[in-house]
Motif scaffolding. Structure first.
Motif, PDB file in Angstrom:
ATOM      1  N   THR A  94     -31.892  -0.879  59.681  1.00 52.82           N
ATOM      2  CA  THR A  94     -32.650   0.277  59.203  1.00 52.82           C
ATOM      3  C   THR A  94     -31.750   1.170  58.356  1.00 52.82           C
ATOM      4  O   THR A  94     -30.533   1.199  58.531  1.00 52.82           O
ATOM      5  CB  THR A  94     -33.214   1.132  60.352  1.00 52.82           C
TER       6      THR A  94
ATOM      7  N   HIS B  41     -29.307   1.326  61.926  1.00 52.02           N
ATOM      8  CA  HIS B  41     -28.811   0.359  62.905  1.00 52.02           C
ATOM      9  C   HIS B  41     -29.386  -1.014  62.621  1.00 52.02           C
ATOM     10  O   HIS B  41     -30.509  -1.138  62.108  1.00 52.02           O
ATOM     11  CB  HIS B  41     -29.228   0.794  64.312  1.00 52.02           C
TER      12      HIS B  41
ATOM     13  N   GLU C 146     -37.508   6.414  57.029  1.00 47.54           N
ATOM     14  CA  GLU C 146     -36.802   5.238  57.551  1.00 47.54           C
ATOM     15  C   GLU C 146     -37.575   3.969  57.245  1.00 47.54           C
ATOM     16  O   GLU C 146     -38.780   3.903  57.475  1.00 47.54           O
ATOM     17  CB  GLU C 146     -36.657   5.349  59.078  1.00 47.54           C
TER      18      GLU C 146
ATOM     19  N   ASP D 269     -38.979  -0.919  62.636  1.00 48.03           N
ATOM     20  CA  ASP D 269     -38.755   0.509  62.920  1.00 48.03           C
ATOM     21  C   ASP D 269     -38.956   1.294  61.617  1.00 48.03           C
ATOM     22  O   ASP D 269     -38.370   0.938  60.586  1.00 48.03           O
ATOM     23  CB  ASP D 269     -37.302   0.647  63.421  1.00 48.03           C
TER      24      ASP D 269
ATOM     25  N   GLU E 108     -32.192   5.277  57.522  1.00 49.62           N
ATOM     26  CA  GLU E 108     -33.070   6.340  58.011  1.00 49.62           C
ATOM     27  C   GLU E 108     -32.469   7.730  57.874  1.00 49.62           C
ATOM     28  O   GLU E 108     -32.276   8.440  58.862  1.00 49.62           O
ATOM     29  CB  GLU E 108     -33.449   6.063  59.465  1.00 49.62           C
TER      30      GLU E 108
HETATM   31 CO    CO Z   1     -34.356   3.478  63.642  1.00 47.24          CO
END
Ligand code: CO
Ligand code: MF3
Length: 249
Positions: free
Chosen positions: A199, A168, A232, A105, A201
């Motif tokens: 992550t 997260h 992120e 991500d 972000e």
């Molecule tokens: Co994310």
């Protein structure tokens, strides 16, 4: 419950991260005045598919697009549109790559053509906040050490940290434990250990951190109409320090 990843599993996530980073590198070249965020979305979806992966956000909780494209006062979860970007805009493109069931991500804010100094400064400080947070992601530190470092850098520069969205854990699912706040106190929260993947972000606003949600039920925008930026990365905690899976260089 935090799901610990083995070195082999992290290797699979590294592969997903490399595709995502390569996609962002292409977007950097593509984004200029006149392009629409829907064109960007289509490019990203096709790029990800061409690399044998899937754009995980599409269909996630009925989210309708491969990317989130958040322009100017949009904080996150902006819907791609047919409106051409204009010189001076900033746009954040967020996406999640699924390669063989393992996810990565990463969101990145881009200038559209030449942008005003205050927008440039917001991008610079927001990116710095991410990397200052990453530097704290070492075994033995606590989650709050990351949070605090990010908040301190953003606020020292006169900006505010969005409270309503967090980093997260990530792995086979987009959102796993723990939550990673971008504001907080030193020496608080759980201790970091080898095999955590999550992550960081930060969403940083030029004005206040208050936000509203559009009638589409997704898009968050600043309540005061000021600019918002976000960077992120997905990273793993290793014996050798933080391993950024989505690094673009
Ligand atoms: Co994310
Ligand atoms: N990539 C986002 C995150 O950081 C998730 C966006 S929600 C989605 O958590 F519905 F667009 F997937």
């Amino acid at each position: 419950m935090i799901e610990v990843k083995t070195a082999q599993q992290i290797e699979l996530m590294v592969k997903a991260g490399k595709i995502l980073a390569a996609c962002h590198r292409e977007l950097r070249k593509l984004i200029r005045p006149g392009i629409t965020t829907l064109q960007i979305d289509h490019f990203a979806e096709e790029f990800i598919q061409a690399h044998g992966a899937k754009a995980e956000q599409k269909g996630y909780q009925d989210y309708p697009f491969a990317t989130c494209a958040s322009v100017n006062d949009e904080i996150c979860h902006g819907f791609p549109t047919q409106t051409p970007l204009r010189e001076g805009d900033i746009v954040t493109i967020d996406m999640v790559v699924n390669l063989d069931g393992w996810l990565a991500d990463s969101a990145w804010s881009y200038p559209v053509g030449h942008i005003p100094d205050r927008a440039n400064n917001l991008l610079k400080v927001t990116k710095e906040s991410l990397y200052i947070g990453i530097a704290k992601a070492v075994i033995g530190n606590r989650l709050g050490d990351i949070s605090h470092a990010i908040q301190n850098h953003a606020e020292t520069n006169g900006f505010s940290v969005v409270r309503d969205f967090t980093g997260h854990g990530i792995g086979r699912k987009m959102h796993e434990a723990p939550q990673v706040l971008h504001y907080g106190r030193l020496n608080s929260g759980i201790r970091l250990f080898e095999g955590m993947v999550f992550t960081i972000e930060p969403m940083i606003n030029l004005g206040s951190y208050d936000l509203t949600i559009d009638s589409n039920g997704w898009t968050a925008r600043t309540a005061d109409g000021n600019l918002s930026a976000q960077y992120e990365h997905t990273l793993a905690i290793t014996k050798n320090g933080p391993l950024v899976l989505t690094e673009q260089d």
